[in-house]
Design an enzyme around this catalytic site. Structure first.
Site, PDB file in Angstrom:
ATOM      1  N   ARG A  88     -56.641 114.209  52.219  1.00  0.00           N
ATOM      2  CA  ARG A  88     -57.794 114.116  53.093  1.00  0.00           C
ATOM      3  C   ARG A  88     -59.003 114.820  52.510  1.00  0.00           C
ATOM      4  O   ARG A  88     -60.042 114.876  53.136  1.00  0.00           O
ATOM      5  CB  ARG A  88     -57.426 114.802  54.410  1.00  0.00           C
ATOM      6  N   ARG A 127     -56.055 106.740  73.765  1.00  0.00           N
ATOM      7  CA  ARG A 127     -54.796 106.971  73.049  1.00  0.00           C
ATOM      8  C   ARG A 127     -53.838 107.845  73.846  1.00  0.00           C
ATOM      9  O   ARG A 127     -54.231 108.815  74.472  1.00  0.00           O
ATOM     10  CB  ARG A 127     -55.093 107.634  71.705  1.00  0.00           C
ATOM     11  N   ARG A 160     -53.595 113.750  73.313  1.00  0.00           N
ATOM     12  CA  ARG A 160     -53.736 114.837  72.347  1.00  0.00           C
ATOM     13  C   ARG A 160     -54.976 115.665  72.635  1.00  0.00           C
ATOM     14  O   ARG A 160     -56.025 115.121  72.936  1.00  0.00           O
ATOM     15  CB  ARG A 160     -53.818 114.264  70.935  1.00  0.00           C
TER      16      ARG A 160
HETATM   17  P1  ADP Z   1     -56.342 111.596  62.928  1.00  0.00           P
HETATM   18  O1  ADP Z   1     -56.144 110.836  61.656  1.00  0.00           O
HETATM   19  O2  ADP Z   1     -56.411 110.721  64.121  1.00  0.00           O
HETATM   20  O3  ADP Z   1     -57.467 112.594  62.846  1.00  0.00           O
HETATM   21  P2  ADP Z   1     -53.990 113.213  62.358  1.00  0.00           P
HETATM   22  O4  ADP Z   1     -52.808 113.297  63.230  1.00  0.00           O
HETATM   23  O5  ADP Z   1     -53.857 112.554  61.039  1.00  0.00           O
HETATM   24  O6  ADP Z   1     -55.083 112.479  63.244  1.00  0.00           O
HETATM   25  O7  ADP Z   1     -54.582 114.673  62.106  1.00  0.00           O
HETATM   26  C1  ADP Z   1     -54.793 115.578  63.148  1.00  0.00           C
HETATM   27  C2  ADP Z   1     -55.286 116.924  62.614  1.00  0.00           C
HETATM   28  O8  ADP Z   1     -54.310 117.500  61.737  1.00  0.00           O
HETATM   29  C3  ADP Z   1     -56.561 116.886  61.783  1.00  0.00           C
HETATM   30  O9  ADP Z   1     -57.717 116.882  62.572  1.00  0.00           O
HETATM   31  C4  ADP Z   1     -56.417 118.173  60.959  1.00  0.00           C
HETATM   32  O10 ADP Z   1     -56.701 119.321  61.723  1.00  0.00           O
HETATM   33  C5  ADP Z   1     -54.944 118.204  60.668  1.00  0.00           C
HETATM   34  N1  ADP Z   1     -54.630 117.513  59.389  1.00  0.00           N
HETATM   35  C6  ADP Z   1     -53.954 116.342  59.268  1.00  0.00           C
HETATM   36  N2  ADP Z   1     -53.859 115.976  57.970  1.00  0.00           N
HETATM   37  C7  ADP Z   1     -54.502 116.931  57.249  1.00  0.00           C
HETATM   38  C8  ADP Z   1     -54.765 117.143  55.870  1.00  0.00           C
HETATM   39  N3  ADP Z   1     -54.348 116.280  54.929  1.00  0.00           N
HETATM   40  N4  ADP Z   1     -55.475 118.249  55.506  1.00  0.00           N
HETATM   41  C9  ADP Z   1     -55.893 119.139  56.412  1.00  0.00           C
HETATM   42  N5  ADP Z   1     -55.685 118.999  57.734  1.00  0.00           N
HETATM   43  C10 ADP Z   1     -54.997 117.926  58.168  1.00  0.00           C
END
Ligand code: ADP
Ligand code: ZN
Length: 221
Positions: A88, A127, A160
């Site tokens: 990310r 959602r 959520r």
């Molecule tokens: P969405 O894609 O709908 O934002 P996720 O479930 O993928 O939801 O992610 C939720 C939260 O988890 C993010 O807002 C972040 O705080 C954390 N997170 C998820 N993936 C990462 C990542 N690769 N690096 C840092 N934080 C992450």
């Protein structure tokens, strides 16, 4: 088959990743789900991550890299995997690339779910998620068979905390700043494939299956 799915929150990555993982019989690892599991179980890592997720910020690269590299090192990832929500940031993408290099492996594709803001806001506000298995629903577009109950594991569905409108807005800003540079990153490596995240689930699933079938043909010759 090693793929990553990225795009703004609400793009539908998790929903599609789950179906693709079943079709291709490879594990689906969603960083957000893994983090939420730690939070639920009250682990050390979960304690550190909890406030960060609630604010819609990103957990540190160091922490997420360690978590995901541990996960990818497990034997069930040998035949491939689908990464959803990782990498990310460019720092995470570099860590992933280095890890795969060490294993003499590489990504097959980086699927970018291009999605408009209106669609994102509508999806996230409707959602409902399963705290147990991570399945996602939508009150109108993808309702569960029984209202408020997960089809897969019968747990009670929840909204959520980070799907609140103010937090969604912040997550979109974080996405623009931290994650959108991955577009160029994977384009330069010839791995980027853009798909229309606005399409409804069934339509996009057809497109994704075609893309994956094409890739499988390439890899097996
Ligand atoms: P969405 O894609 O709908 O934002 P996720 O479930 O993928 O939801 O992610 C939720 C939260 O988890 C993010 O807002 C972040 O705080 C954390 N997170 C998820 N993936 C990462 C990542 N690769 N690096 C840092 N934080 C992450
Ligand atoms: Zn469930």
């Amino acid at each position: 088959m090693r793929l990553i799915l990225f795009g703004p929150p609400g793009a539908g990555k998790g929903t599609h990743a789950r179906v693709l993982a079943e079709t291709w019989q490879v594990p689906h690892w969603a960083t957000g789900d893994i983090l939420r599991r730690h939070i639920r179980e009250g682990t050390e890592l979960g304690k550190r991550a909890k406030a960060v997720l609630a604010k819609g910020e990103l957990v540190s690269d160091a922490l997420v890299n360690e978590l995901m590299i541990d996960q990818m090192s497990e034997p069930d990832g040998k035949r491939g995997f689908i990464l959803d929500g990782y990498p990310r940031t460019v720092g995470q993408a570099d860590a992933l690339e280095n890890f795969l290099k060490r294993q003499n492996e590489k990504l097959d594709v980086a699927l970018y779910f291009k999605t408009s803001v209106e669609v994102i806001v509508d999806r996230l506000s409707g959602r409902r998620s399963c705290p147990q298995c991570g399945a996602n629903y939508h009150v109108r577009n993808i309702p569960p068979r029984v209202e408020g109950v997960c089809d897969r594991c019968q747990s009670k569905l929840v909204e959520r905390a980070d799907d609140r409108p103010e937090t969604v807005r912040h997550r979109l800003e974080v996405y623009e700043k931290e994650t959108s540079p991955l577009l160029d990153y994977y384009r330069r490596r010839g791995l980027l494939k853009e798909v229309p995240g606005d399409l409804d689930v069934a339509e996009l699933q057809v497109k994704l299956r075609k893309i994956l079938a094409g890739l499988a043909k390439q890899t097996t010759g």
